[in-house]
Scaffold this motif. Structure first.
Motif, short mmCIF file in Angstrom:
data_model
loop_
_atom_site.label_atom_id
_atom_site.label_comp_id
_atom_site.label_asym_id
_atom_site.label_seq_id
_atom_site.Cartn_x
_atom_site.Cartn_y
_atom_site.Cartn_z
N TYR A 47 41.91 126.47 4.15
CA TYR A 47 42.92 126.13 3.15
C TYR A 47 42.94 124.63 2.86
CZ TYR A 47 44.66 130.68 4.72
OH TYR A 47 44.76 132.01 5.07
N ALA A 51 47.74 124.76 0.19
CA ALA A 51 47.60 126.16 0.60
C ALA A 51 47.89 126.34 2.09
CB ALA A 51 46.20 126.66 0.27
N MET A 52 47.56 125.32 2.90
CA MET A 52 47.84 125.41 4.33
C MET A 52 49.34 125.44 4.59
SD MET A 52 46.52 125.73 7.31
CE MET A 52 46.88 125.48 9.05
#
Length: 294
Positions: A47, A51-52
């Motif tokens: 990611y 996104a992480m």
């Protein structure tokens, strides 16, 4: 492992000091005129930064409080193994870059915390050099370690590792002590299950041990210096290691076990130059011999 296209991997956790090791290798490669394909371990995270954060929030919502960059759920272990395998066979493979900050991102016209597109490695490199979290990772599904010709672990004692991470993340990245502590706690299961196990697969381990009190790393005001430390160098296979020569060059050093040298922490760069220069040259000689036989 490959005679024609050797791979060197340096592995260690966040804050362990693998970047400093990479700089030492850059000196060796420059001096010995080695054309190297460099691979950053962060580029094989699954990611990007945004996104992480989303994936982490989703993990916490379903009761998973151990989701971290250290484990397989947040990484592309299959792709990393494929890169090592393919490079060993052909001297090529696909890589990308993770852009940590604005300075790295500016030439690409992207935001920090994003990945560049996948692209082919430059052709005709002499060897591949990996530096990151998982250069010797072995799980039930993948075995990255078996594809590397030289595996190096950088493993400061755990309290020192935490001190280094706390200072880096607070001073450089602007995180609070509480945020860094939460990260350390969240990563601990993956640290035990995936990070520690790699150092049984490495050929040489470098472990810095401070000679000052680090019993509570969360209140340490400064990082213990190299001169306040000893360096433990462990060789998985002590055969063909000239210990007498190394002890003669690394003054004030001694052997604690038949495969282990202890030397002053300030001699880490010298120790790496002495140990790894002949190893790199042997890999190159093997490559040239293979080229000559074709």
């Amino acid at each position: 492992m490959s005679r024609m296209h050797p791979i060197v991997s340096v592995t260690g956790s966040s804050g362990a000091g693998t970047t400093s090791v990479m700089h030492t290798f850059e000196q060796i490669f420059r001096r010995e005129h080695v054309d190297v394909a460099f691979v950053e371990g962060d580029s094989f995270h699954r990611y990007d930064r945004v996104a992480m954060k989303t994936a982490m929030a989703e993990a916490q919502a379903r009761g998973d409080h151990a989701f971290s960059h250290f484990g397989p759920a947040a990484n592309l272990f299959d792709d990393l193994e494929e890169l090592f395998r393919h490079y060993g066979e052909t001297g090529s493979g696909k890589i990308r870059r993770y852009l940590h900050d604005a300075e790295e991102a500016k030439p690409y016209g992207q935001q920090p915390g994003t990945f560049t597109p996948w692209e082919e490695l430059p052709a005709d490199s002499d060897m591949l050099f990996y530096e990151g979290l998982h250069g010797a990772i072995v799980t039930d599904e993948v075995d990255v370690a078996r594809h590397a010709d030289l595996r190096i672990g950088v493993v400061p004692v755990i309290n020192l590792e935490w001190i280094q991470k706390l200072h880096r993340d607070k001073m450089v990245r602007g995180y609070t002590s509480e945020a860094v502590t939460d990260t350390i706690l969240r990563r601990m299961p993956d640290y035990l299950n995936y990070m520690c196990r790699q150092f049984s697969c490495t050929d040489v381990n470098f472990q810095r041990v401070p000679m000052v009190d680090t019993s509570n790393p969360f209140i340490a005001r400064t990082i213990p210096t190299a001169d306040e430390s000893f360096l433990i160098i462990r060789f998985r296979d002590p055969n063909n290691i000239d210990f007498s020569y190394l002890l003669g060059m690394l003054h004030d050093s001694f052997m604690s076990r038949p495969n282990t040298i202890v030397c002053p922490g300030g001699k880490m760069d010298l120790a790496m130059q002495l140990i790894f220069t002949p190893m790199i040259l042997r890999l190159l000689d093997r490559r040239r011999a293979e080229l000559g036989a074709r």
